[in-house]
Design a protein around this motif. Structure first.
Motif, PDB file in Angstrom:
ATOM      1  N   ALA A  68       0.821  -1.072   0.010  1.00  0.00           N
ATOM      2  CA  ALA A  68      -0.032  -0.050   0.013  1.00  0.00           C
ATOM      3  C   ALA A  68       0.735   1.208  -0.218  1.00  0.00           C
ATOM      4  O   ALA A  68       0.680   2.201  -0.535  1.00  0.00           O
ATOM      5  N   ALA A  69       1.869   1.292   0.793  1.00  0.00           N
ATOM      6  CA  ALA A  69       2.894   2.418   0.816  1.00  0.00           C
ATOM      7  C   ALA A  69       3.484   2.700  -0.635  1.00  0.00           C
ATOM      8  O   ALA A  69       3.574   3.804  -0.930  1.00  0.00           O
ATOM      9  N   LEU A  70       4.042   1.505  -1.344  1.00  0.00           N
ATOM     10  CA  LEU A  70       4.412   1.763  -2.533  1.00  0.00           C
ATOM     11  C   LEU A  70       3.239   2.340  -3.657  1.00  0.00           C
ATOM     12  O   LEU A  70       3.813   3.224  -4.473  1.00  0.00           O
ATOM     13  N   LYS A  71       2.314   1.757  -3.460  1.00  0.00           N
ATOM     14  CA  LYS A  71       1.164   2.511  -4.167  1.00  0.00           C
ATOM     15  C   LYS A  71       0.811   3.802  -3.945  1.00  0.00           C
ATOM     16  O   LYS A  71       0.726   4.607  -5.034  1.00  0.00           O
ATOM     17  N   CYS A  72       0.846   4.017  -2.373  1.00  0.00           N
ATOM     18  CA  CYS A  72       0.377   5.467  -2.097  1.00  0.00           C
ATOM     19  C   CYS A  72       1.343   6.523  -2.778  1.00  0.00           C
ATOM     20  O   CYS A  72       0.775   7.715  -3.155  1.00  0.00           O
ATOM     21  N   VAL A  73       2.789   6.223  -2.772  1.00  0.00           N
ATOM     22  CA  VAL A  73       3.717   7.324  -3.009  1.00  0.00           C
ATOM     23  C   VAL A  73       3.643   7.475  -4.567  1.00  0.00           C
ATOM     24  O   VAL A  73       4.227   8.600  -4.884  1.00  0.00           O
ATOM     25  N   THR A  74       3.196   6.425  -5.340  1.00  0.00           N
ATOM     26  CA  THR A  74       3.002   6.744  -6.631  1.00  0.00           C
ATOM     27  C   THR A  74       1.974   7.419  -7.210  1.00  0.00           C
ATOM     28  O   THR A  74       1.754   8.219  -8.227  1.00  0.00           O
ATOM     29  N   THR A  75       0.700   7.315  -6.349  1.00  0.00           N
ATOM     30  CA  THR A  75      -0.629   7.574  -6.981  1.00  0.00           C
ATOM     31  C   THR A  75      -1.382   8.734  -5.977  1.00  0.00           C
ATOM     32  O   THR A  75      -2.168   9.206  -6.293  1.00  0.00           O
ATOM     33  N   GLY A  76      -0.840   8.384  -4.783  1.00  0.00           N
ATOM     34  CA  GLY A  76      -1.565   9.472  -3.687  1.00  0.00           C
ATOM     35  C   GLY A  76      -2.704   8.430  -2.943  1.00  0.00           C
ATOM     36  O   GLY A  76      -3.270   8.855  -2.334  1.00  0.00           O
ATOM     37  N   ASP A  77      -2.866   7.436  -3.316  1.00  0.00           N
ATOM     38  CA  ASP A  77      -3.966   6.320  -2.875  1.00  0.00           C
ATOM     39  C   ASP A  77      -3.320   5.165  -2.451  1.00  0.00           C
ATOM     40  O   ASP A  77      -2.802   4.398  -3.529  1.00  0.00           O
ATOM     41  N   PRO A  78      -3.327   4.420  -1.488  1.00  0.00           N
ATOM     42  CA  PRO A  78      -2.906   3.092  -1.208  1.00  0.00           C
ATOM     43  C   PRO A  78      -3.604   2.023  -2.120  1.00  0.00           C
ATOM     44  O   PRO A  78      -2.970   0.839  -1.947  1.00  0.00           O
ATOM     45  N   HIS A  79      -4.639   2.308  -2.556  1.00  0.00           N
ATOM     46  CA  HIS A  79      -5.527   1.103  -3.384  1.00  0.00           C
ATOM     47  C   HIS A  79      -5.311   1.290  -4.706  1.00  0.00           C
ATOM     48  O   HIS A  79      -5.587   0.112  -5.568  1.00  0.00           O
ATOM     49  N   ARG A  80      -4.758   2.436  -5.442  1.00  0.00           N
ATOM     50  CA  ARG A  80      -4.592   2.592  -6.819  1.00  0.00           C
ATOM     51  C   ARG A  80      -3.049   2.365  -7.026  1.00  0.00           C
ATOM     52  O   ARG A  80      -2.240   2.804  -6.196  1.00  0.00           O
ATOM     53  N   THR A  81      -2.794   1.565  -8.266  1.00  0.00           N
ATOM     54  CA  THR A  81      -1.522   1.292  -8.515  1.00  0.00           C
ATOM     55  C   THR A  81      -1.240   2.147  -9.931  1.00  0.00           C
ATOM     56  O   THR A  81      -1.931   2.836 -10.428  1.00  0.00           O
ATOM     57  N   SER A  82       0.392   1.904 -10.176  1.00  0.00           N
ATOM     58  CA  SER A  82       0.693   2.353 -11.253  1.00  0.00           C
ATOM     59  C   SER A  82       1.804   1.402 -11.913  1.00  0.00           C
ATOM     60  O   SER A  82       2.214   0.755 -11.246  1.00  0.00           O
ATOM     61  N   LEU A  83       2.176   2.015 -13.247  1.00  0.00           N
ATOM     62  CA  LEU A  83       3.267   1.134 -13.633  1.00  0.00           C
ATOM     63  C   LEU A  83       4.536   1.264 -12.850  1.00  0.00           C
ATOM     64  O   LEU A  83       4.991  -0.037 -12.441  1.00  0.00           O
ATOM     65  N   LEU A  84       4.960   2.345 -12.200  1.00  0.00           N
ATOM     66  CA  LEU A  84       6.186   2.542 -11.570  1.00  0.00           C
ATOM     67  C   LEU A  84       6.028   1.593 -10.160  1.00  0.00           C
ATOM     68  O   LEU A  84       6.768   0.969  -9.765  1.00  0.00           O
ATOM     69  N   ALA A  85       4.786   1.583  -9.640  1.00  0.00           N
ATOM     70  CA  ALA A  85       4.711   0.875  -8.151  1.00  0.00           C
ATOM     71  C   ALA A  85       4.642  -0.599  -8.581  1.00  0.00           C
ATOM     72  O   ALA A  85       5.102  -1.337  -7.785  1.00  0.00           O
ATOM     73  N   ASP A  86       4.056  -1.264  -9.519  1.00  0.00           N
ATOM     74  CA  ASP A  86       4.160  -2.433 -10.081  1.00  0.00           C
ATOM     75  C   ASP A  86       5.521  -2.887 -10.038  1.00  0.00           C
ATOM     76  O   ASP A  86       5.897  -4.074  -9.955  1.00  0.00           O
ATOM     77  N   GLU A  87       6.189  -2.056 -10.720  1.00  0.00           N
ATOM     78  CA  GLU A  87       7.962  -2.282 -10.963  1.00  0.00           C
ATOM     79  C   GLU A  87       8.613  -2.288  -9.751  1.00  0.00           C
ATOM     80  O   GLU A  87       9.353  -3.402  -9.235  1.00  0.00           O
TER      81      GLU A  87
END
Length: 144
Positions: A68-87
């Protein structure tokens, strides 16, 4: 000339800065480490009370899992993902062992589950999660 320098200079507030969110895997790890250091590590789900049955605190301000922290720092939301978070999740999952085992290599959800399993170990502390993220950032910077 001084007036032209002042008028030609563009000042952006921090929240609109293109650098407000990390743009590299190592940056994601460092930002997630800072976020966990402030909010705390949460085990068992992305955030406590994920369906807001008892809490009204915004999710990005709650303790959270490493994923959740990895997702949150890239999108602002711990539930939303991004390609950078997935990497970042994928690279981190390959560095971690749970009961002496690496991750299943079926897809991103398997990698997320592996990182979460590592974070959910009973003896895991916020400090140890922060240290692993900072170490992963160091290794990512050397590899880059």
């Amino acid at each position: 000339m001084r007036a032209s320098l002042q008028t030609s200079r563009r000042v952006l507030p921090l929240h609109q800065s293109p650098q407000a969110r990390p743009t590299t895997v190592s940056g994601v790890y460092r930002a997630a480490a800072r976020l966990l250091a402030v909010n705390g590590l949460y085990k068992g789900d992305f955030v406590p009370d994920a369906f807001d049955r008892e809490m009204d605190v915004p999710h990005f301000l709650r303790p959270m899992s490493i994923v959740a922290a990895l997702k949150c720092v890239t999108t602002g939301d711990p539930h939303r993902t991004s390609l950078l978070a997935d990497e970042a999740i994928a690279v981190l999952a390959l560095r971690l062992e749970v009961d002496g085992e690496g991750p299943l290599l079926g897809g991103i959800f398997d990698l997320e589950a592996h990182v979460d399993a590592w974070g959910d170990v009973e003896s895991r502390t916020t400090e140890s999660a922060v240290a692993v993220l900072e170490g992963a950032a160091d290794v990512s910077e050397v590899a880059a």
